[in-house]
Design an enzyme around this catalytic site. Structure first.
Site, PDB file in Angstrom:
ATOM      1  N   CYS A   1       0.862  -1.168   0.000  1.00  0.00           N
ATOM      2  CA  CYS A   1       0.000   0.000   0.000  1.00  0.00           C
ATOM      3  C   CYS A   1       0.904   1.226   0.000  1.00  0.00           C
ATOM      4  O   CYS A   1       2.121   1.105   0.130  1.00  0.00           O
ATOM      5  CB  CYS A   1      -0.910   0.023   1.227  1.00  0.00           C
ATOM      6  SG  CYS A   1      -2.182  -1.269   1.238  1.00  0.00           S
TER       7      CYS A   1
ATOM      8  N   LEU B   1      -3.944  -1.470  -1.520  1.00  0.00           N
ATOM      9  CA  LEU B   1      -4.073  -2.786  -2.118  1.00  0.00           C
ATOM     10  C   LEU B   1      -4.880  -3.610  -1.130  1.00  0.00           C
ATOM     11  O   LEU B   1      -4.405  -3.943  -0.051  1.00  0.00           O
ATOM     12  CB  LEU B   1      -2.698  -3.421  -2.353  1.00  0.00           C
ATOM     13  CG  LEU B   1      -2.708  -4.850  -2.898  1.00  0.00           C
ATOM     14  CD1 LEU B   1      -3.251  -4.877  -4.314  1.00  0.00           C
ATOM     15  CD2 LEU B   1      -1.308  -5.453  -2.870  1.00  0.00           C
TER      16      LEU B   1
ATOM     17  N   VAL C   1      -6.403  -6.415   0.908  1.00  0.00           N
ATOM     18  CA  VAL C   1      -6.026  -7.791   1.213  1.00  0.00           C
ATOM     19  C   VAL C   1      -6.918  -8.375   2.307  1.00  0.00           C
ATOM     20  O   VAL C   1      -7.450  -9.465   2.163  1.00  0.00           O
ATOM     21  CB  VAL C   1      -4.542  -7.865   1.642  1.00  0.00           C
ATOM     22  CG1 VAL C   1      -4.173  -9.285   2.060  1.00  0.00           C
ATOM     23  CG2 VAL C   1      -3.639  -7.400   0.506  1.00  0.00           C
TER      24      VAL C   1
ATOM     25  N   ASP D   1      -6.517  -5.678  10.248  1.00  0.00           N
ATOM     26  CA  ASP D   1      -5.397  -5.410  11.147  1.00  0.00           C
ATOM     27  C   ASP D   1      -5.188  -3.910  11.321  1.00  0.00           C
ATOM     28  O   ASP D   1      -4.616  -3.469  12.320  1.00  0.00           O
ATOM     29  CB  ASP D   1      -4.114  -6.088  10.654  1.00  0.00           C
ATOM     30  CG  ASP D   1      -3.756  -5.719   9.223  1.00  0.00           C
ATOM     31  OD1 ASP D   1      -4.658  -5.297   8.477  1.00  0.00           O
ATOM     32  OD2 ASP D   1      -2.577  -5.883   8.844  1.00  0.00           O
TER      33      ASP D   1
END
Length: 309
Positions: free
Chosen positions: A14, A64, A66, A115
């Site tokens: 990212c 990005l 995930v 997270d």
């Protein structure tokens, strides 16, 4: 495929960038600058982009996606005890579940399972000591709206990049140098030291330095704060320690195998397809073998692998 495993890490890319300036309130011109800084990082985060602006701070993120595609949007904002915290984060925590459970037991609630939210909540609870809880790869900045200050950190191995510029009243950061160079306060001047970095060390560099006179690198295992009253404050929170090896051969094999298996399994957490990159070496072969075995155990189908011819 959005995600691959190479060597001993999952490549989660990212992009983060932003600035704080205590001599001015964010204007439309500043918002345009922030957007331009973020646009230089588009290749790092093709899935989502957004900015956060308030008072003297501007934060930009290129994602990005995930983990927790729906609720992992950044910059992420969390309210707690009449205060607002905002995070821009690049990386992955491998002990997210353990930290999350600790925080739930302390009374915190979560909107999703990313997270990012766990990391931000960990800072809310433990402040700068939160970095001592993390097992992962990361570079992040957290804005504390009540104190109008920034806290930032980089993982101990230096997997995730973090570059910055600062003066007495201004702090500018980014995952890549080109993001900083889009800000008018940052120059591209190269001095004698920078020339030496390019010709004598490049493509490596002296820890904490770059080829540009005004731009520095946050060292691996370091964190810091930037505030109006105290300016820039940096400190080392982690460093590698060496000890005499006294284990027997059998104990060494058991310990090494346990660490390798644990490391790989922790990096197989994802909400998007996973694959491995086979480079022809032992490391990628071991990772693929362990990942494939774990896929079978957890009924995740067949592991896809790629190599370059």
């Amino acid at each position: 495929m959005n995600l691959c495993i190479k060597c001993s890490e999952v490549i989660t890319v990212c992009g983060i960038t932003g600035f704080i300036n205590y001599k001015k309130i964010i204007s439309e011109s500043d918002k345009n600058i922030l957007f331009s800084m973020g646009e230089t990082l588009n290749r790092r985060g093709p899935d989502e982009k957004d900015e956060y602006c308030s008072n003297s701070v501007g934060l930009a993120h290129r994602r990005l996606s995930v983990i927790d595609i729906k609720n992992g949007h950044q910059p992420m904002i969390k309210e707690n005890n009449n205060n607002t915290y905002v995070i821009c984060y690049n990386g992955e925590l491998y002990n997210t579940k353990e930290i999350r459970n600790k925080l739930i037991n302390l009374g915190y609630n979560f909107n999703g399972h990313s997270d990012t939210e766990v990391l931000l909540t960990a800072y809310i609870e433990w402040g700068s000591d939160c970095v001592k809880e993390f097992n992962g790869i990361f570079a992040f900045v957290i804005y504390n709206k009540l104190t109008d200050s920034l806290f930032f950190a980089r993982d101990g191995g230096g997997v995730k990049p973090f570059f910055y510029y600062n003066n007495d009243f201004e702090f500018i950061f980014g995952s890549e140098i080109k993001a900083l160079l889009k800000h008018p306060s940052v120059s591209s001047n190269v001095d004698k030291f920078g020339i030496a970095e390019i010709f004598l060390i490049g493509p490596g560099r002296t820890p904490g330095k770059t080829a540009f006179h005004d731009i520095k690198e946050l060292k691996p295992g370091w964190c810091g704060t930037f505030s109006k009253s105290e300016g820039l404050n940096l400190w080392q929170y982690w460093k590698l320690k060496a000890y005499e090896h006294k284990d027997s051969l059998s104990d060494t094999i058991y310990t090494l195998r346990s660490l390798i298996y644990d490391s790989i399994k922790r990096q197989l957490v994802s909400d998007v397809p996973l694959c491995t990159f086979l480079s022809g070496g032992l490391d990628s072969s071991i990772i693929s073998a362990v990942a494939s075995e774990e896929f079978k155990i957890t009924n995740r189908g067949r592991l896809n692998t790629y190599s370059v011819d």
